[in-house]
Enzyme design. Structure first.
Site, PDB file in Angstrom:
ATOM      1  N   HIS A  86       8.645  42.980  41.229  1.00 20.70           N
ATOM      2  CA  HIS A  86       9.179  44.345  41.180  1.00 20.70           C
ATOM      3  C   HIS A  86       9.939  44.516  39.878  1.00 20.70           C
ATOM      4  O   HIS A  86      10.570  43.577  39.402  1.00 20.70           O
ATOM      5  CB  HIS A  86      10.109  44.582  42.368  1.00 20.70           C
ATOM      6  CG  HIS A  86      10.373  46.033  42.629  1.00 20.70           C
ATOM      7  ND1 HIS A  86       9.532  46.808  43.411  1.00 20.70           N
ATOM      8  CD2 HIS A  86      11.350  46.857  42.208  1.00 20.70           C
ATOM      9  CE1 HIS A  86      10.007  48.037  43.464  1.00 20.70           C
ATOM     10  NE2 HIS A  86      11.113  48.099  42.747  1.00 20.70           N
ATOM     11  N   ASP A 165      15.337  53.474  52.659  1.00 20.28           N
ATOM     12  CA  ASP A 165      15.227  53.460  51.193  1.00 20.28           C
ATOM     13  C   ASP A 165      14.442  54.668  50.706  1.00 20.28           C
ATOM     14  O   ASP A 165      14.772  55.278  49.692  1.00 20.28           O
ATOM     15  CB  ASP A 165      14.571  52.173  50.689  1.00 20.28           C
ATOM     16  CG  ASP A 165      14.439  52.209  49.168  1.00 20.28           C
ATOM     17  OD1 ASP A 165      15.481  52.380  48.501  1.00 20.28           O
ATOM     18  OD2 ASP A 165      13.320  52.152  48.649  1.00 20.28           O
ATOM     19  N   ARG A 172      18.697  59.765  45.352  1.00 21.25           N
ATOM     20  CA  ARG A 172      19.323  59.195  44.148  1.00 21.25           C
ATOM     21  C   ARG A 172      18.676  59.753  42.899  1.00 21.25           C
ATOM     22  O   ARG A 172      19.341  60.060  41.916  1.00 21.25           O
ATOM     23  CB  ARG A 172      19.212  57.659  44.164  1.00 21.25           C
ATOM     24  CG  ARG A 172      20.129  57.026  45.193  1.00 21.25           C
ATOM     25  CD  ARG A 172      19.768  55.569  45.414  1.00 21.25           C
ATOM     26  NE  ARG A 172      19.839  54.808  44.194  1.00 21.25           N
ATOM     27  CZ  ARG A 172      19.003  53.814  43.876  1.00 21.25           C
ATOM     28  NH1 ARG A 172      18.024  53.481  44.686  1.00 21.25           N
ATOM     29  NH2 ARG A 172      19.156  53.171  42.753  1.00 21.25           N
TER      30      ARG A 172
HETATM   31  N1  URA Z   1      13.273  50.301  41.777  1.00 20.19           N
HETATM   32  C1  URA Z   1      13.557  50.531  43.085  1.00 20.19           C
HETATM   33  O1  URA Z   1      12.743  50.298  43.971  1.00 20.19           O
HETATM   34  N2  URA Z   1      14.764  51.021  43.376  1.00 20.19           N
HETATM   35  C2  URA Z   1      15.700  51.281  42.449  1.00 20.19           C
HETATM   36  O2  URA Z   1      16.763  51.709  42.805  1.00 20.19           O
HETATM   37  C3  URA Z   1      15.388  51.052  41.079  1.00 20.19           C
HETATM   38  C4  URA Z   1      14.161  50.553  40.771  1.00 20.19           C
END
Ligand code: URA
Length: 441
Positions: A86, A165, A172
């Site tokens: 990631h 999330d 966000r």
């Molecule tokens: N990638 C993600 O999945 N979340 C973040 O907050 C920043 C980058």
């Protein structure tokens, strides 16, 4: 019966530097998913966290609550290691698109749950959705089917995996609350634990195009990811990579898919190729498929030169409903209606091609979103024609800008021009990998 949630009091507690209890954190995350905590309260809380942070216990509980907000996948029946990668987010960062099929060809299973454009950085899902028919919304069964057959899957969070999330990520992005170490770390690791990865290589970006540009903050984020991973039982290896200039030449959605396909075909820009092979090598070592990084890099290079990575990509695209003919016919990918060349104002060497400014300009062009409900312009793009270290004559092309909406281009073009600095002497070449943290295996 649980007591009713008095959210304003909890927001105030965090705003004033207090520490939230486990019960409070779980109630807030559950409330974000059920809607009991509306977006305006969650946004205020996120901003308080940006300023005040979360301590180690709060962060672990916050992340566990995000994981527990949905299902957790398990891959005990797969005949190989399940390892993911990631990125913390960059400009021109299309590594996932070529890395996942290459790693699958080299013997890993990669269950990649990716995100959308966030702030000024691109999102893998937005890129992949430029492939006609490609579906990024897979339920857990379909996710597993693609993973088993192709060896990799690139999808978004279904409503059932880490839904907290999904909710917070969108908020966000729209409320300038991305730039926070605990929020980034919990966002990433909640997805990775929920998708069932047994190990994770983190590409932690540092430089002007990263969310946390300074090396100190990048290191702090990497350390947080490693420590949080340990608390959650997920081994994390962090590769700190440079993001002062864009990665590769393409910034945008369809153009980045095209560039990733170029890499799978044996071409592509050297920085993108090198980072893809390096991150893949780290994943192969973490999954005990390769002895060391040298062996891992050689296996990645073979997966590329044999064409097996490309075949895996085409298979994955087809299994996710996409048109695999994009591999041989890039015209099947969308393109923008207009283009403009940005030229060097004088002769010299490109000393800066600021990734942050270029990423923001690409967002303005329509490659990203200013509001959650905005639609992406799939062909909007900046194509770099000269990167740091390139010698240019006055009037030479620095980049080509592709756009659908001339008004957006008028706003973006001055920023794009300002992103470049031409100097008389060549600067030191920017490092691709700055350092690594965490155990290799
Ligand atoms: N990638 C993600 O999945 N979340 C973040 O907050 C920043 C980058």
């Amino acid at each position: 019966m649980t007591a009713p949630l008095h959210t304003p009091a909890l927001i105030a507690k965090k705003r004033d530097g207090g520490v939230l209890s486990d019960v409070e954190i779980r109630a807030l995350i559950d409330g974000a998913v059920t809607g009991e905590v509306p977006d305006y309260q969650m946004s205020a809380l996120l901003m308080a966290i940006v300023w005040r942070g979360l301590d180690t216990r709060e962060l672990t509980t916050w992340t566990r609550a995000m994981i527990d907000s949905g299902e957790r996948l398990r891959w005990d029946d797969l005949p190989g290691p399940v390892i993911d990668k990631h990125s913390t987010g960059g400009v021109g960062d299309k590594v996932s698109v070529c890395l996942a099929p290459l790693c699958a060809a080299a013997g890993l299973f990669v269950p990649m749950m990716a995100g959308r454009a966030l702030g000024h950085t691109g999102g893998t899902l937005d890129k992949l959705e430029t492939i006609p028919g490609f579906r990024t919304a897979l339920d857990p069964r379909a996710f597993g089917r693609v993973l088993k057959r192709a060896g990799f899957v690139l999808a978004g969070q279904s409503a059932r995996l880490a839904p907290a999330d999904r909710r917070l990520y969108a908020l966000r992005d729209a409320t300038a609350t991305v730039e926070s170490i605990p929020l980034i770390a919990s966002s990433i690791l909640s997805k990775k634990v929920a998708e069932g990865a047994a190990g994770l290589v983190m590409d932690v970006k540092t430089g002007s195009g990263a969310f946390l540009p300074s090396l100190d903050r990048t290191r702090a984020l990497a350390r947080t990811l490693i420590a949080l991973g340990r608390a959650l039982g997920l081994p994390v290896r962090a590769v700190l990579s440079g993001m002062d200039q864009p990665l590769g030449n393409a910034i945008g959605n369809a153009v980045e898919v095209q560039e990733a396909i170029d890499v799978l075909k044996g071409g592509g820009p050297p920085d993108l190729v090198d980072l893809t092979l390096r991150l893949g090598a780290e994943m192969l070592v973490l999954g005990a498929v390769a002895r060391d990084l040298r062996d891992g890099t050689a296996r990645m290079a073979r997966a590329r030169s044999s064409g097996e990575g490309l075949q895996r990509f085409a298979l994955g695209v087809r299994l996710q409903g996409g048109d695999p003919r994009v591999v041989d016919d890039p015209k099947r990918l969308p393109s923008a209606r207009h283009s403009r060349v940005v030229r060097a104002p004088r002769a010299g060497v490109v000393a800066r091609a600021d990734a942050g400014l270029l990423g923001r300009a690409a967002t303005l062009l329509g490659a990203g979103r200013a509001r959650q409900e905005d639609r992406i312009s799939p062909g909007a793009a900046i194509l770099m024609r000269a990167k740091v270290g390139a010698r240019v004559a006055a009037g030479d092309a620095l980049c080509t800008v592709h756009f659908d909406d001339p008004a957006r281009a008028r706003a973006a073009l001055p920023q794009i021009a300002a992103a470049f600095r031409i100097a008389s002497r060549a600067p030191a070449p920017p490092p691709l990998v700055v350092e690594t943290l965490g155990r290799l295996r």
